[in-house]
Design an enzyme around this catalytic site. Structure first.
Site, mmCIF file in Angstrom:
data_model
loop_
_atom_site.group_PDB
_atom_site.id
_atom_site.type_symbol
_atom_site.label_atom_id
_atom_site.label_comp_id
_atom_site.label_asym_id
_atom_site.label_seq_id
_atom_site.Cartn_x
_atom_site.Cartn_y
_atom_site.Cartn_z
ATOM 1 N N CYS A 133 10.764 -7.048 -2.829
ATOM 2 C CA CYS A 133 9.735 -6.555 -3.749
ATOM 3 C C CYS A 133 9.522 -5.056 -3.627
ATOM 4 O O CYS A 133 9.782 -4.293 -4.539
ATOM 5 C CB CYS A 133 8.422 -7.261 -3.466
ATOM 6 S SG CYS A 133 8.620 -8.997 -3.394
HETATM 7 N N1 SAJ Z 1 6.053 -2.241 5.894
HETATM 8 C C1 SAJ Z 1 5.922 -1.062 6.618
HETATM 9 N N2 SAJ Z 1 4.674 -0.573 6.842
HETATM 10 C C2 SAJ Z 1 3.562 -1.213 6.352
HETATM 11 C C3 SAJ Z 1 3.718 -2.406 5.612
HETATM 12 C C4 SAJ Z 1 4.970 -2.906 5.399
HETATM 13 O O1 SAJ Z 1 6.901 -0.472 7.064
HETATM 14 O O2 SAJ Z 1 2.450 -0.730 6.599
HETATM 15 C C5 SAJ Z 1 7.395 -2.760 5.638
HETATM 16 C C6 SAJ Z 1 7.602 -4.161 6.183
HETATM 17 O O3 SAJ Z 1 8.085 -4.114 7.498
HETATM 18 C C7 SAJ Z 1 8.647 -4.716 5.230
HETATM 19 C C8 SAJ Z 1 8.338 -4.013 3.924
HETATM 20 O O4 SAJ Z 1 7.546 -2.873 4.242
HETATM 21 O O5 SAJ Z 1 9.939 -4.340 5.622
HETATM 22 C C9 SAJ Z 1 7.589 -4.869 2.918
HETATM 23 O O6 SAJ Z 1 6.509 -5.483 3.598
HETATM 24 P P1 SAJ Z 1 5.306 -6.101 2.699
HETATM 25 O O7 SAJ Z 1 4.524 -7.018 3.518
HETATM 26 O O8 SAJ Z 1 4.558 -5.031 2.021
HETATM 27 O O9 SAJ Z 1 6.110 -6.819 1.527
HETATM 28 P P2 SAJ Z 1 6.629 -8.294 1.274
HETATM 29 O O10 SAJ Z 1 7.786 -8.062 0.393
HETATM 30 O O11 SAJ Z 1 6.814 -9.165 2.433
HETATM 31 O O12 SAJ Z 1 5.428 -8.959 0.502
HETATM 32 C C10 SAJ Z 1 4.808 -8.181 -0.428
HETATM 33 C C11 SAJ Z 1 3.354 -8.609 -0.430
HETATM 34 N N3 SAJ Z 1 2.762 -8.105 0.800
HETATM 35 C C12 SAJ Z 1 1.543 -7.571 0.937
HETATM 36 O O13 SAJ Z 1 0.861 -7.305 -0.007
HETATM 37 C C13 SAJ Z 1 1.061 -7.332 2.332
HETATM 38 C C14 SAJ Z 1 2.882 -8.145 -1.685
HETATM 39 O O14 SAJ Z 1 3.097 -6.771 -1.741
HETATM 40 C C15 SAJ Z 1 3.537 -8.890 -2.808
HETATM 41 O O15 SAJ Z 1 2.749 -10.010 -3.141
HETATM 42 C C16 SAJ Z 1 4.914 -9.372 -2.468
HETATM 43 O O16 SAJ Z 1 5.476 -8.399 -1.665
HETATM 44 C C17 SAJ Z 1 5.684 -9.567 -3.742
HETATM 45 O O17 SAJ Z 1 6.211 -10.674 -3.908
HETATM 46 O O18 SAJ Z 1 5.677 -8.657 -4.558
#
Ligand code: SAJ
Length: 436
Positions: free
Chosen positions: A275
């Protein structure tokens, strides 16, 4: 029209409507099960025969769904899964949850959506509601999907209804299962919005209707672009802080004490998943069609994409300070998946780090409790046994993913040097731990 909506409302309340979910991945399967748990007849359509086979064997392939949960829903007899589209003609509601990858950087690939729509178009029953959940650029539903359905004389708002409702699954987040996440819905017409509301209000705590499908598409892209930009920002600030000999992790912890106007993001080895690295580039591509180039999206994407190389650059420097050269060193990468406790390698920065290390002639191994093997284009490795003999043989251990199921005290005790990109050792003042 009102009569139909009233009639539809009654049938929904009596659970007399059938719901088809096209695509049973990390979005579609939880959604299908949620509707089945609420008493609806759900028809799961999945072209991946391995997935159909797993479901038939009552085996979940999604981290957030246990075999037990799948078994219980199947036992109620309200959910079945097949690998063809013929049953669409039985469905009153058809929800499309198929992947929206990139053809290449900045270029969307909505071929899976179009393929799914073409597969259902000739089967949909009169006045069926079609809902697209796959994340895509604003305008997809109205400009690409509507024409595919309005063929063979079919007309929207007469023969079918069409809306967009963005998925919001957060893989691995137990605090927010499907039924606890509010759902935005936007129809191609107010009637389509209303019908979509009537369906989703049965499985989520709150439905948020918006004025159109394109607003609903834009909502999702704002959410994910917000994350991309803020993760890109904190990654850049981490690089800045390192240069200035400031502990970025301590800075974030202190900034978090601000009770308003701040939301913590954490630096890392890059951004993975299906995403965040990709969805904002859908928005970038569409905006460019209107002559608008988003500098924030481009910059943030470039910063996060460069993080794996930055990690390797830092590692080379750390080894150099120990009198070692990267191309003469043995490095262990702990964690291969894109984020903690999720068995998903998509766009994982850990894999980029492994590849860059291999290209640097470094002898690289990995350990991931969730991923026994890495058999990919450029990586063919088996996860090592995490024992003291193996750990002590590496010149440096890189923590790339902070899985909970790793004994980090054991890693600390038995490693010679650790480069911690996830602040796992936040409470450790051991000289052999170097933080991002
Ligand atoms: N990450 C960082 N720093 C942060 C947060 C995340 O480096 O502070 C990295 C993570 O390690 C990962 C990537 O970013 O590699 C994405 O992590 P994420 O949790 O933001 O994304 P996804 O793809 O697991 O899930 C996200 C959902 N997560 C949150 O909102 C916390 C949301 O954005 C969406 O509902 C989902 O993608 C989607 O399906 O779009």
């Amino acid at each position: 029209m009102d009569n139909f909506i009233q009639e539809f409302k009654k049938r929904v309340s009596r659970r007399q409507i059938k719901i088809a979910v096209v695509g049973l991945g990390y979005v579609g399967l939880p959604l299908a099960l949620e509707f089945a748990k609420k008493g609806f007849f759900v028809l799961g359509i999945e072209i991946d025969k391995n997935r159909v086979d797993c479901i038939r064997k009552k085996k979940s392939y999604i981290t957030d769904i246990s075999d037990k949960e799948l078994r219980e829903v199947l036992a109620r007899g309200r959910f079945r899964c097949i690998d063809n589209f013929n049953i669409v003609k039985e469905a009153d509601v058809i929800i499309i949850c198929v992947p929206t990858p990139l053809k290449r950087k900045y270029y969307p690939n909505i071929s899976y959506i179009k393929q799914a729509v073409r597969s259902i178009a000739s089967h949909i029953k009169r006045k069926a509601l079609v809902v697209l959940e796959s994340t895509t650029y604003p305008g997809t539903t109205e400009e690409e999907i509507l024409p595919l359905l309005e063929r063979e004389g079919r007309r929207h708002n007469r023969d079918f209804y069409l809306s967009f409702s963005p998925e919001r699954i957060d893989p691995g987040n137990k605090a927010y299962p499907v039924n606890k996440i509010s759902k935005v819905v936007g129809g191609v017409s107010p009637e389509a919005t209303k019908l979509t509301e009537l369906v989703y209000k049965n499985i989520v705590s709150r439905v948020v209707p918006v004025s159109s499908a394109r607003v609903a598409e834009a909502v999702k892209l704002l959410e994910n672009t917000f994350r991309l930009v803020n993760i890109g920002l904190i990654d850049e600030l981490a690089m800045m802080a390192h240069k200035m000999d400031i502990d970025i992790w301590e800075v974030i912890e202190a900034a978090k004490t601000k009770p308003f106007g701040f939301m913590p993001f954490y630096p890392g080895p890059g951004v993975g998943g299906h995403c965040i690295p990709k969805d904002p580039l859908y928005l970038y591509w569409k905006a460019k069609k209107f002559g608008f180039r988003s500098r924030f999206i481009k910059l943030s994407s470039n910063v996060i994409t460069a993080m794996p190389a930055y990690i390797v650059e830092r590692l080379a420097h750390i080894l150099d300070k120990q009198g070692k050269k990267l191309n003469k060193s043995k490095v262990l990468v702990i964690g291969a998946t894109y984020k903690k406790d999720i068995k998903d390698l998509r766009q994982s920065p850990a894999l980029d780090i492994i590849e860059i290390l291999q290209k640097s002639q470094c002898r690289v191994s990995y350990y991931d409790p969730l991923i026994p093997y890495l058999k990919l284009d450029h990586i063919n490795l088996k996860s090592i046994d995490l024992n003291s003999k193996n750990l002590s043989a590496f010149d440096c251990v890189v923590i790339a993913t902070d899985h909970s199921a790793v004994d980090y005290n054991f890693v600390l005790k038995n490693s010679r040097l650790i480069f911690d990109t996830r602040n796992i050792f936040k409470n450790t003042r051991d000289r052999k731990v170097v933080k991002l």
